[in-house]
Motif scaffolding. Structure first.
Motif, PDB file in Angstrom:
ATOM      1  N   PRO A  95      -5.357  -2.438   0.176  1.00 44.91           N
ATOM      2  CA  PRO A  95      -5.624  -1.032  -0.149  1.00 44.91           C
ATOM      3  C   PRO A  95      -4.438  -0.408  -0.889  1.00 44.91           C
TER       4      PRO A  95
ATOM      5  N   VAL B  53     -10.474  -1.347  -3.297  1.00 51.63           N
ATOM      6  CA  VAL B  53      -9.143  -1.834  -2.939  1.00 51.63           C
ATOM      7  C   VAL B  53      -8.862  -3.166  -3.642  1.00 51.63           C
TER       8      VAL B  53
ATOM      9  N   SER C  33       0.831  -1.211   0.000  1.00 49.04           N
ATOM     10  CA  SER C  33       0.000   0.000   0.000  1.00 49.04           C
ATOM     11  C   SER C  33       0.863   1.258   0.000  1.00 49.04           C
TER      12      SER C  33
ATOM     13  N   ARG D 140      -9.726   5.576  -2.378  1.00 42.27           N
ATOM     14  CA  ARG D 140      -9.786   4.876  -1.087  1.00 42.27           C
ATOM     15  C   ARG D 140     -10.905   3.849  -1.022  1.00 42.27           C
TER      16      ARG D 140
END
Ligand code: MF3
Ligand code: CO
Length: 260
Positions: A183, A168, A149, A165
């Protein structure tokens, strides 16, 4: 929370070809896309390509999703529906292909320029694709999901773009969405340790402007709130003892895998 499903060598004997089919189909779609074709024609072409290889769309019918692929144009981020919309020179179109083959799913996506595109759009495509490879490089045994991430987020934001956001990456295998979530921004809740045998779909969605998104009234299409362009690149990746293995690699074609 459901447990992470580690894949055995026998699982991988089926999952590698599933991913090869998904990669081949995505590559064929890239060659098919040109100014004047509609996203419906792209979806029908994709359906035929998947079928001819003995696979099935992993998306069609998933939570009642109505198309074989996701086709997201310009400010559309992901989950764009096939329609009569014609693609024009200079558009960018994100194509997401998930294939079910012999019980396993391969999931991959790529944003294509239609004919060509402007330098700003090209930079968005380049940064998004590069962020995917930086994320993949962190998919090593002993690292954590947050290492993937962080690599993606730092590179994308360092280039002035926004990381989505709300959607994912994810574990993938017999099911399209397995643990863990992956994510594209550091989320302390997604910090599982990576282990050999994990298969994960890493899929940065990057907006040229703000990271915020909304869903259109069709209930599916995700678009940028500020109307800026968005790009999406995805691979299914196997965590090993050593280098990560990109399973959705179009050079690992079905024929080269010598699948019976
Ligand atoms: N690659 C996307 C995902 O992992 C595609 C899902 S589209 C859906 O969520 F229609 F099947 F939901
Ligand atoms: Co996915």
């Amino acid at each position: 929370m459901a447990a992470i499903k580690l894949k055995s060598e026998d699982d991988l004997k089926l999952m590698r070809p599933a991913c090869a089919v998904a990669a081949e189909v995505l590559e064929e779609i890239g060659a098919f896309i040109k100014p004047g074709v509609t996203t419906r024609q792209v979806d029908e072409f994709a359906a035929a390509q998947i079928k001819s290889r003995g696979g099935k769309s992993a998306f069609l019918g998933y939570r009642k999703y109505p198309c074989h692929t996701c086709l997201s144009v310009n400010e559309e981020v992901v989950h764009g529906l096939a329609t009569e919309r014609e693609l024009h020179f200079g558009d960018i179109v994100s194509v997401d292909v998930g294939v079910l083959y012999k019980g396993f799913i391969g999931d991959n996506a790529k944003t294509f320029a239609v004919g060509g595109c402007g330098v700003a759009a090209q930079r968005l495509l380049d940064v998004t694709e590069q962020s995917l490879y930086l994320g993949i490089a962190q998919a090593k045994s002993g690292n954590r999901v947050t290492d993937i991430s962080r690599a993606i987020q730092d590179y994308v934001e360092g280039n002035g773009f926004g990381v989505v956001r709300e959607f994912v990456g994810h574990g993938v295998g017999r099911s399209m969405h397995e643990e863990p979530q992956v994510p594209n921004f550091v989320d302390p809740k997604s910090n599982q340790k990576l282990k050999p045998g994990m298969t994960i779909a890493i899929e940065p969605m990057v907006n040229a402007g703000r990271p915020d998104v909304k869903i259109l009234k069709d209930g599916w299409t995700v678009v940028t709130q500020d109307g800026s362009l968005s790009a999406h690149f995805e691979h299914t990746v196997l965590v090993t003892d050593g280098e990560p293995e990109i399973l959705t690699c179009a050079t690992k074609t079905l024929s080269k895998l010598k699948v019976a």
